[in-house]
Design an enzyme around this catalytic site. Structure first.
Site, mmCIF file in Angstrom:
data_model
loop_
_atom_site.group_PDB
_atom_site.id
_atom_site.type_symbol
_atom_site.label_atom_id
_atom_site.label_comp_id
_atom_site.label_asym_id
_atom_site.label_seq_id
_atom_site.Cartn_x
_atom_site.Cartn_y
_atom_site.Cartn_z
ATOM 1 N N HIS A 307 43.921 48.533 -2.628
ATOM 2 C CA HIS A 307 43.317 47.676 -3.668
ATOM 3 C C HIS A 307 42.822 46.402 -3.019
ATOM 4 C CE1 HIS A 307 42.835 45.427 -7.412
ATOM 5 N NE2 HIS A 307 42.806 46.608 -7.991
ATOM 6 N N ASP A 364 44.770 54.081 -10.492
ATOM 7 C CA ASP A 364 44.156 55.415 -10.614
ATOM 8 C C ASP A 364 45.033 56.535 -10.072
ATOM 9 O OD1 ASP A 364 41.247 53.626 -9.917
ATOM 10 O OD2 ASP A 364 41.627 54.674 -11.789
HETATM 11 C C1 SDX Z 1 40.053 50.256 -9.089
HETATM 12 O O1 SDX Z 1 39.054 45.516 -8.159
HETATM 13 C C2 SDX Z 1 39.786 45.994 -9.144
HETATM 14 O O2 SDX Z 1 40.497 45.296 -9.822
HETATM 15 C C3 SDX Z 1 39.582 47.505 -9.368
HETATM 16 C C4 SDX Z 1 40.526 48.144 -10.372
HETATM 17 C C5 SDX Z 1 40.284 47.632 -11.796
HETATM 18 O O3 SDX Z 1 41.232 47.699 -12.600
HETATM 19 O O4 SDX Z 1 39.109 47.289 -12.100
HETATM 20 O O5 SDX Z 1 41.876 47.891 -10.013
HETATM 21 C C6 SDX Z 1 40.309 49.660 -10.434
HETATM 22 O O6 SDX Z 1 38.919 50.361 -8.695
HETATM 23 C C7 SDX Z 1 41.231 50.651 -8.238
HETATM 24 C C8 SDX Z 1 40.803 51.192 -6.821
HETATM 25 C C9 SDX Z 1 40.414 52.654 -6.968
HETATM 26 N N1 SDX Z 1 39.813 53.160 -5.704
HETATM 27 C C10 SDX Z 1 40.483 54.002 -4.908
HETATM 28 O O7 SDX Z 1 41.630 54.382 -5.107
HETATM 29 C C11 SDX Z 1 39.666 54.498 -3.713
HETATM 30 C C12 SDX Z 1 40.514 54.446 -2.440
HETATM 31 N N2 SDX Z 1 40.771 53.055 -2.048
HETATM 32 C C13 SDX Z 1 39.802 52.401 -1.286
HETATM 33 O O8 SDX Z 1 38.648 52.927 -0.890
HETATM 34 C C14 SDX Z 1 40.051 50.910 -1.026
HETATM 35 O O9 SDX Z 1 41.396 50.711 -0.889
HETATM 36 C C15 SDX Z 1 39.476 49.976 -2.060
HETATM 37 C C16 SDX Z 1 38.019 50.245 -2.298
HETATM 38 C C17 SDX Z 1 40.213 50.104 -3.347
HETATM 39 C C18 SDX Z 1 39.646 48.550 -1.554
HETATM 40 O O10 SDX Z 1 38.898 48.454 -0.402
HETATM 41 P P1 SDX Z 1 38.774 47.054 0.405
HETATM 42 O O11 SDX Z 1 39.553 45.990 -0.265
HETATM 43 O O12 SDX Z 1 37.322 46.817 0.668
HETATM 44 O O13 SDX Z 1 39.560 47.368 1.736
HETATM 45 P P2 SDX Z 1 38.900 47.995 3.006
HETATM 46 O O14 SDX Z 1 38.021 49.143 2.623
HETATM 47 O O15 SDX Z 1 38.322 46.887 3.805
HETATM 48 O O16 SDX Z 1 40.198 48.605 3.733
HETATM 49 C C19 SDX Z 1 41.052 47.764 4.514
HETATM 50 C C20 SDX Z 1 41.701 48.723 5.507
HETATM 51 C C21 SDX Z 1 40.672 49.546 6.294
HETATM 52 O O17 SDX Z 1 41.289 49.926 7.513
HETATM 53 P P3 SDX Z 1 41.022 48.980 8.839
HETATM 54 O O18 SDX Z 1 39.515 48.790 8.944
HETATM 55 O O19 SDX Z 1 41.769 47.691 8.583
HETATM 56 O O20 SDX Z 1 41.595 49.795 9.997
HETATM 57 O O21 SDX Z 1 42.500 49.692 4.801
HETATM 58 C C22 SDX Z 1 41.956 50.989 4.991
HETATM 59 C C23 SDX Z 1 40.535 50.803 5.460
HETATM 60 O O22 SDX Z 1 40.110 51.915 6.249
HETATM 61 N N3 SDX Z 1 41.997 51.660 3.684
HETATM 62 C C24 SDX Z 1 42.330 52.928 3.501
HETATM 63 C C25 SDX Z 1 42.318 53.118 2.110
HETATM 64 N N4 SDX Z 1 41.962 51.976 1.502
HETATM 65 C C26 SDX Z 1 41.759 51.081 2.496
HETATM 66 N N5 SDX Z 1 42.646 53.912 4.360
HETATM 67 C C27 SDX Z 1 42.933 55.119 3.811
HETATM 68 N N6 SDX Z 1 42.962 55.380 2.476
HETATM 69 C C28 SDX Z 1 42.651 54.403 1.603
HETATM 70 N N7 SDX Z 1 42.654 54.647 0.285
#
Ligand code: SDX
Length: 428
Positions: A307, A364
């Site tokens: 998140h 989710d």
């Molecule tokens: C919602 O914003 C809100 O409030 C949203 C929400 C709402 O109520 O409106 O809460 C609802 O959208 C919840 C999120 C649902 N999405 C998912 O579950 C999809 C999977 N999660 C992600 O793709 C990710 O975690 C996000 C999009 C939710 C957040 O992404 P960020 O904050 O941009 O973080 P990032 O992509 O920069 O990741 C940081 C690190 C990275 O690794 P490094 O580059 O540091 O090595 O964490 C890793 C990412 O690769 N990472 C994951 C991951 N999420 C982040 N690695 C594996 N699996 C994941 N799910």
């Protein structure tokens, strides 16, 4: 003494004020930055940038706190109802009995949509994803209520548009599903409460009687409360951005639905179930999927994990996980996918890759398991999210209008070609 930061640029010092919110959050106010220094800031994905001040929802990502207008989500999920929470978000305080009864009756008297909506619906092929249908149908409300196009109308008229949006979204959402199933639409029955009415419009058929299961209606009401608002997330920021151009509430909500659809945002609930089913169908070896999620060269992500704000647990996930357990046992359902989800959570939360990045289950991760249990098909999961998020979108749009926020128009840093001379096609 007012707090400030001082930046030193090209040998000159500039004071930038610090503003402090009611929960002691702090921000550097950079509204004078470009005028004073010629500089803009750059922050891809706005990970460190606040776009507004708001009185609606407070999150603390480190401590897993979520409050709507100061009320903890745990109390609201346990003791309130979705319509009461909608009133709280939109008007700022919990309603008394008379206020809630009027709000509920006003909504009940607007649940019908114009018959011409059915002709629009008929234009969609049956394989249409309900989110695309819903976004279009919500935007079509401007055609049936042209006065809603002017967001500067009287408070009463704006409130009428708000009530219609709340009243008609469940009907449009259920009809989007009926279109998907190529079944006849079911008209609202205003003797039922908000969730019962929606469930009946979704699942009843003209050929058989239909009784709404109270366990299902209560579970849905709790899920809608948990999704109702979440400060400046992607879809809410979209609603504010579109509304800031003085577009109508319906158009702004339609844009919010489009933004929510993405699998990184609200579309994740559908993607989680598809991932869990995929794990089950491929023999249930969780380790393979954990490794894929950690592999930088693999686009696979653990859907429902991580998140932007919560770097510890998402309080909603904790509540939904317990609700999933309760609903499945009350309905006598043993869903192997729930066991896979719990195993996946356990493995991930003992793995340094996830712990070090603060990747925990989000809203989710478990919600789809309840939707499945109450009979909602996968491609309707994000529609359920939109139903829940509607009062949040409305309250944020209303706050943006009442605060007379300026049109949103971020700056950029240009990195393309510098000046070039046009050449005739024969000389290229
Ligand atoms: C919602 O914003 C809100 O409030 C949203 C929400 C709402 O109520 O409106 O809460 C609802 O959208 C919840 C999120 C649902 N999405 C998912 O579950 C999809 C999977 N999660 C992600 O793709 C990710 O975690 C996000 C999009 C939710 C957040 O992404 P960020 O904050 O941009 O973080 P990032 O992509 O920069 O990741 C940081 C690190 C990275 O690794 P490094 O580059 O540091 O090595 O964490 C890793 C990412 O690769 N990472 C994951 C991951 N999420 C982040 N690695 C594996 N699996 C994941 N799910």
């Amino acid at each position: 003494m007012a707090e400030k930061v001082i930046i030193n640029y090209k040998g000159k010092e500039y004071d930038l004020p610090i503003i402090t919110g009611s929960e002691d959050e702090k921000a550097i106010d950079i509204s004078s930055l470009r005028k004073d220094t010629g500089l803009v800031t750059l922050d891809r994905g706005f990970k460190n940038t606040g776009s507004v001040t708001s009185n609606i929802t407070f999150l603390n990502g480190e401590e897993g706190i979520l409050r709507y207008r100061g009320y903890p989500i745990e109390d609201l999920a346990e003791k309130s109802t979705f319509l009461e929470v909608s009133y709280l978000l939109i008007y700022g305080n919990l309603p008394n009995e008379i206020e809630l009864s009027k709000f509920t009756n006003d909504i009940s008297s607007h649940t019908l949509v114009h018959e011409d909506v059915k002709s629009i619906l008929d234009g969609f092929p049956s394989k249409s994803h309900p989110m695309g249908v819903l976004s279009s149908l919500v935007s079509s409300l401007t055609a049936f209520y042209p006065k809603s196009l002017d967001p500067n109308r009287s408070k009463e008229e704006i409130n009428g548009t708000i009530i219609r949006a709340l009243a008609k979204l469940p009907t449009l959402a259920a009809w989007s599903y009926k279109n998907r199933m190529r079944q006849p639409v079911v008209y609202p029955d205003n003797s039922l409460n908000y969730c019962e009415n929606f469930i009946r419009m979704m699942f009843s058929l003209p050929t058989v009687g239909y009784e709404v299961n109270p366990v299902v209606a209560k579970a849905l009401d709790k899920l809608l409360i948990l999704h109702a608002d979440h400060e400046q997330n992607c879809s809410t920021s979209t609603v504010r951005m579109v509304g800031s151009s003085h577009a109508s509430l319906y158009t702004s909500v339609s844009s919010g639905i489009a933004a929510l659809w993405g699998p990184l945002h609200g579309g994740a609930n559908q993607a989680v179930i598809e991932m869990l089913e995929n794990i089950r169908e491929s023999g249930g070896d969780i380790g393979i999927f954990i490794d894929k999620a950690k592999d930088k060269n693999d686009p696979f992500r653990l859907m429902g994990f991580g998140h932007r704000v919560y770097k510890s647990f998402d309080p909603r996930a904790t509540i939904i996980k317990k609700a999933a357990d309760d609903v499945l046992s009350q309905l006598g359902i043993n869903d192997p996918v729930l066991e896979i989800a719990m195993k996946l959570e356990k493995v991930a939360l003992n793995d340094d890759y996830f712990i070090s990045r603060g990747l925990y289950p989000n809203v989710d991760f478990y919600s789809g398991i309840i939707y499945r249990a109450i009979g909602v098909p996968k491609d309707m999961f994000t529609v359920m999210f939109a139903l829940g998020r509607l009062p949040g979108w409305i309250s944020q749009w209303k706050e943006m209008r009442e605060n007379h926020d300026p049109i949103g128009r971020p700056r950029q840093i240009y990195t393309g070609p510098t000046l070039r001379t046009y050449t005739d096609i024969n000389n290229r």
